[in-house]
Design a protein around this motif. Structure first.
Motif, PDB file in Angstrom:
ATOM      1  N   UNK A  91     -12.482   9.766   3.449  1.00 27.67           N
ATOM      2  CA  UNK A  91     -13.296   8.606   3.759  1.00 27.67           C
ATOM      3  C   UNK A  91     -12.870   7.960   5.064  1.00 27.67           C
ATOM      4  N   UNK A 112     -11.746  -9.362  -0.289  1.00 27.06           N
ATOM      5  CA  UNK A 112     -12.318  -8.019  -0.363  1.00 27.06           C
ATOM      6  C   UNK A 112     -13.846  -8.050  -0.346  1.00 27.06           C
ATOM      7  N   UNK A 141     -15.517   0.535  -6.475  1.00 24.20           N
ATOM      8  CA  UNK A 141     -16.109  -0.057  -5.281  1.00 24.20           C
ATOM      9  C   UNK A 141     -15.058  -0.178  -4.185  1.00 24.20           C
ATOM     10  N   UNK A 142     -15.418   0.205  -2.984  1.00 22.72           N
ATOM     11  CA  UNK A 142     -14.529   0.019  -1.840  1.00 22.72           C
ATOM     12  C   UNK A 142     -14.873  -1.292  -1.165  1.00 22.72           C
ATOM     13  N   UNK A 143     -13.881  -2.133  -0.966  1.00 20.52           N
ATOM     14  CA  UNK A 143     -14.180  -3.388  -0.277  1.00 20.52           C
ATOM     15  C   UNK A 143     -14.581  -3.133   1.176  1.00 20.52           C
ATOM     16  N   UNK A 144     -15.372  -4.033   1.697  1.00 23.59           N
ATOM     17  CA  UNK A 144     -15.813  -3.979   3.099  1.00 23.59           C
ATOM     18  C   UNK A 144     -16.541  -2.684   3.420  1.00 23.59           C
ATOM     19  N   UNK A 145     -17.110  -2.030   2.421  1.00 20.80           N
ATOM     20  CA  UNK A 145     -17.784  -0.773   2.729  1.00 20.80           C
ATOM     21  C   UNK A 145     -19.259  -1.046   2.987  1.00 20.80           C
ATOM     22  N   UNK A 159      -7.684   1.086  -6.393  1.00 21.75           N
ATOM     23  CA  UNK A 159      -7.230   0.982  -5.018  1.00 21.75           C
ATOM     24  C   UNK A 159      -5.876   0.267  -4.970  1.00 21.75           C
ATOM     25  N   UNK A 176     -12.701  -5.504 -10.655  1.00 23.85           N
ATOM     26  CA  UNK A 176     -12.175  -4.188 -10.280  1.00 23.85           C
ATOM     27  C   UNK A 176     -10.676  -4.147 -10.603  1.00 23.85           C
TER      28      UNK A 176
END
Lengths: 718, 157
Positions: A675, A629, B43-47, A694, A583
């Motif tokens: 979110x 993560x 991708x969002x971590x810890x999601x 991010x 990522x």
């Protein structure tokens, strides 16, 4: 009535501007309290006067009364009848604070500040001639009767003097439909008067020209009315007639007295007057000069009587850069759209590359143009949100005064570079930390006057608040000329509180940084001012939340400097694009200390999984970003890159990442709107290809890592 | 990028129907902002597993909810043929990942049925009503408040 509410809101907005203008003026005056610039005095006076006028219109009586008392002192000063010197300056400044409070109180509908009465008394003393008589204080608590709008509290019984008025109407006055008799009657109503018609120029009936004007009048007016009231009557026709108003010192003096004139420079000769030295002065001096009012007693007033340059009743606004008020939402929407444009441009250029157009020179040129244009539009839009630091710095003047009063010290705040501009949000969130640091400097930094004298410093302490732009950041320094940090004492306290191990080897800068530790308060007795259990650790956290950093330098005996480095905007961030488990992510450049390849350095293992790297004599714990993560771990460290970031004052951690891509400015996008909070992530951004990356929050990474494995070694300094 | 804007009609009873696996679902048309083809997400971590990631919707960061995973069905393996229905509920904008959008239907009151007591199925909690269609299909109407991740500071559910 909504319309009235609008007006009210406009009035309070204007008040803010006027108060800011006053703050400027007063700051200038306190630099040269003995010889204040007349223009400065005028501008301060006009600001108070305008506030008074507006407040009157809205029936804000408390504000009107206070502004009037304030105005009286300023009026005396600008007419040269009162020199407050440096001793009276604090009163003026406090009066300014109270005026600000009153405006705020009137706006928010809360009660008036309690300090109002005390300051009113102080102003009264000033107006009575500088408060030289200590005994006077005995009876000053009697409230001033300010109900008469123009009654001067300076002279309870103004001598019933008057004015000599010469009135020579022009033909235009008659054409405009004015009636001289009505004006004369209005003047006579102010007191008693002798009206002398001047018929010298009236031609014999045979040669009478009805189109010309020949009649003139002289009026000896005995009145206790102020000059303003006389002016008010004649103002309406002042451009249609030659009007001369002179104070009537004695009834015998009459027109021989030096006259003060209100006329335009093109004063026709036919008006009987004594031009003399005073009139020539009027021609040569375009600056407004204060006038001795008719109330001045005795002969000494006459020879020195300067020219009245400006009608007092119509305050003239200082030239201000023209501005409009715009809803912040609109600006933010514009910023978003520009961000979109930049991304679309990147996508378009990608598409053109993919299409492999043969002779794409023109297209490439056009694209380049769009890119440059988009970048410059983005910059312009960002600058809309930018505002000067001045209002914050001005607030600090007040904080300094209050802190100095509370501690009984004499402190002056000097501000430099307040014109530097920073994002509005940064400015708003800077107030609290700055307030705290200024209080801290006054309370802990500046010594008492006796101590200062004994070490050969001026009794008055000096705090310098300066701002400067440096490489895309704004640097704010808070420097005091106090005693500097007592490192032995700091160390002792830190040891007592268990913040450091007794006898630990600490460099001087390490000791200074102990001040930022949570729960540290160095003052032996908790003072009313800064001993609220809130320490510099809060300041540091607030600054860090803004993406900034605080550092401290101190020289014993010479003072301490706190330096805050802040990003210019919260909308854009300088970041390093990295690859974490496939990522693309962004690491704020401000936190990065250095990058290294672990292959070239020694990685140390501690126990089963904990790893450290030695760098510049310190052992730094390694965190695998991908692992933290929840992605696939980076793998063998030899293939990774270590980025050493500072997450706390002088505390570092090495983040292991797969790859470093690039370094660039990214537009910050909130994740929380749609979110929610993501651990270890502060926000998101959109890359050139339209995808989202991010933005990593290193501090949170460390905290979550520490929470997961309590075994994480804490080795900040060898 | 496939993209299709839906005319907003004031008729309250219109729904957008779509398929997840072999089941038909629907949501009120009022909350739907647009429908777009699936594009790779970040991708969002810890999601949680039902959060596919975030996408860029004209400058806004929008989370994509995998409806199948959310409803307790096998997780979707998204392809460009999948659709993302952008909905806006309580000023929160979210994308819903579905297999395909089938229709916009006018619903008439009589066809709305309560959910029968089918036992503790995880999907049950997200369904407000069942709607019987003329051609014999049954549309499961989704409860948007339960589907959406919690926003505004709170931990996403």
């Amino acid at each position: 009535m909504p319309q009235r509410d609008d007006l009210r809101a406009a009035f309070f907005e204007e008040c803010e501007d006027l108060l800011a203008q006053m703050g400027d003026g007063l700051a200038l005056m306190s630099d040269a309290a003995d010889t204040p610039e007349l223009e400065t005095l005028h501008s301060v006076f006009r600001a108070v006067h305008s506030i008074k006028g507006g407040a009157g219109a809205f029936g804000l009586n408390g504000l009107v009364d206070f502004a009037h008392a304030f105005e009286t002192v300023l009026d005396l000063m600008r007419s040269g009848r009162l020199s407050i010197g440096s001793t009276g300056m604090p009163t003026l400044l406090r009066a300014y604070d109270v005026l600000s409070d009153l405006v705020a109180a009137a706006r928010d509908g809360v009660t008036e500040p309690s300090s109002m009465a005390a300051i009113l008394v102080e102003l009264d003393i000033l107006a009575d001639g500088g408060g030289a008589d200590e005994e006077d204080i005995e009876f000053v608590p009697v409230p001033l009767d300010l109900s008469l709008p123009f009654a001067s509290p300076v002279e309870p019984e103004p001598a019933p003097l008057g004015y000599m008025i010469a009135f020579a109407p022009s033909a235009a006055l008659y054409l405009a439909g004015h009636e001289p008799a009505a004006l004369l009657r209005a003047l006579v109503r102010l007191g008693s008067a002798r009206v002398i018609p001047d018929t010298d120029e009236v031609s014999p009936l045979a040669a009478f020209d009805p189109g010309s004007t020949a009649l003139r009048w002289q009026l000896e007016l005995s009145t206790c009315a102020s000059r303003d009231e006389v002016d008010a009557i004649l103002d309406t026709v002042s451009h249609l007639a030659d009007v001369m108003i002179a104070p009537l010192v004695t009834h015998a003096a009459g027109m021989e007295e030096e006259a003060s004139t209100q006329s335009r420079p093109s004063l026709p000769d036919q008006v009987p007057s004594e031009p003399g030295p005073i009139a020539s002065l009027a021609m040569s001096n375009s600056d407004p000069v204060p006038v001795m009012e008719a109330r001045v007693k005795g002969m000494d007033a006459a020879p020195a009587s300067p020219i009245r340059g400006q009608p007092e009743a119509t305050p003239v606004q200082m030239p201000v850069a023209s501005t409009i008020r715009v809803n912040l939402d609109r600006v933010d929407r514009l910023i978003n759209q520009i961000g979109e444009l930049v991304i679309m441009e990147a996508m378009l250029s990608q598409a053109i590359t993919n299409a492999q157009i043969e002779d794409g020179g023109d297209i490439a040129n056009g694209l380049e143009g769009i890119k440059n244009l988009a970048a410059s539009i983005q910059e312009s839009v960002m600058s809309i949100r930018a505002q000067p630091l001045k209002p914050v710095f001005q607030r600090m003047q007040r904080i300094t005064r209050e802190a100095a009063d509370a501690t009984g010290k004499s402190v002056r705040l000097q501000t430099i570079g307040e014109g530097n501009e920073v994002d509005k949000t940064v400015i708003e969130r800077l107030v609290d930390p700055l307030t705290h640091m200024i209080r801290n400097s006054v309370d802990h930094g500046i010594e008492t006057a006796e101590r200062r004298r004994s070490v050969g410093k001026p009794a008055e302490g000096l705090i310098t608040l300066s701002a400067a732009h440096r490489s895309g950041r704004v640097i704010i320094d808070i420097t005091d000329d106090g005693a500097g940090i007592d490192r032995a004492r700091v160390r002792q306290i830190a040891e007592e509180r268990g913040l450091v191990a007794p006898g630990a080897h600490l460099a001087p800068s390490d000791i200074d940084n102990l001040l930022f530790m949570p729960g540290f308060s160095s003052k032996e007795e908790v003072s009313a001012l800064s001993g609220r259990g809130v320490g510099l650790d809060v300041v540091r956290r607030e600054i860090q939340a803004l993406g900034g950093r605080v550092t401290i330098q101190s020289v014993p005996g010479q003072g301490t400097t706190f330096t805050i480095a802040l990003p210019l905007t919260l909308a854009v961030l300088e970041g390093m694009l990295i690859d974490v488990g496939g990522e693309t992510m962004v690491l704020p450049l401000s936190s990065i200390v250095e990058t290294m390849r672990p292959a070239s350095v020694q990685v140390q293992y501690l126990g089963r999984a904990a790893r450290m790297v030695a760098s510049r004599g310190a052992l730094i714990p390694i965190i695998d970003l991908a692992e933290s993560f929840g992605f696939d771990p980076v793998g063998p460290l030899e293939q990774a890159i270590l980025i050493i970031v500072e997450y706390d004052a002088d505390r570092c951690v090495a983040l292991a990442v797969n790859q470093i891509h690039d370094q660039r400015q990214v537009v910050i996008k909130s994740l929380e709107d749609n979110y929610g909070d993501v651990p270890g992530i502060s926000a998101a951004t959109i890359l050139g290809d339209g995808r989202i990356a991010l933005i990593i929050d290193p501090e949170e990474i460390v905290q979550s890592a520490a929470a997961e494995s309590l075994a994480l070694p804490h080795v900040a300094n060898g | 990028m496939r993209q299709m804007l839906i005319e907003h009609t004031p008729d309250q009873s219109d729904v957008v129907s779509f398929r997840i696996g072999d089941q038909d679902y629907c949501i009120d048309i009022d909350v739907v902002r647009e429908i777009r083809g699936w594009s790779p997400t970040t991708v969002l971590p810890h999601s949680p597993p039902h959060i596919t990631g975030v996408i860029n919707l004209r400058g806004t960061v929008v989370a994509v909810v995998d409806l199948a995973a959310r409803l307790g069905l096998p997780q979707t393996v998204p392809t460009p043929r999948h659709v993302v229905i952008i909905v806006s509920v309580n000023s929160q904008t979210v994308g819903l990942l579905a297999d395909v959008v089938s229709d916009i239907l006018g619903i008439d009151e009589g066809s709305v049925k309560p959910v029968p007591d089918v036992g503790p199925d995880p999907t049950r909690a997200f369904i407000t009503n069942l709607i019987t269609h003329d051609d014999g299909r049954i549309l499961r109407k989704l409860d948007m408040d339960k589907i959406l991740p919690r926003s505004a500071g709170g931990q996403p559910s």
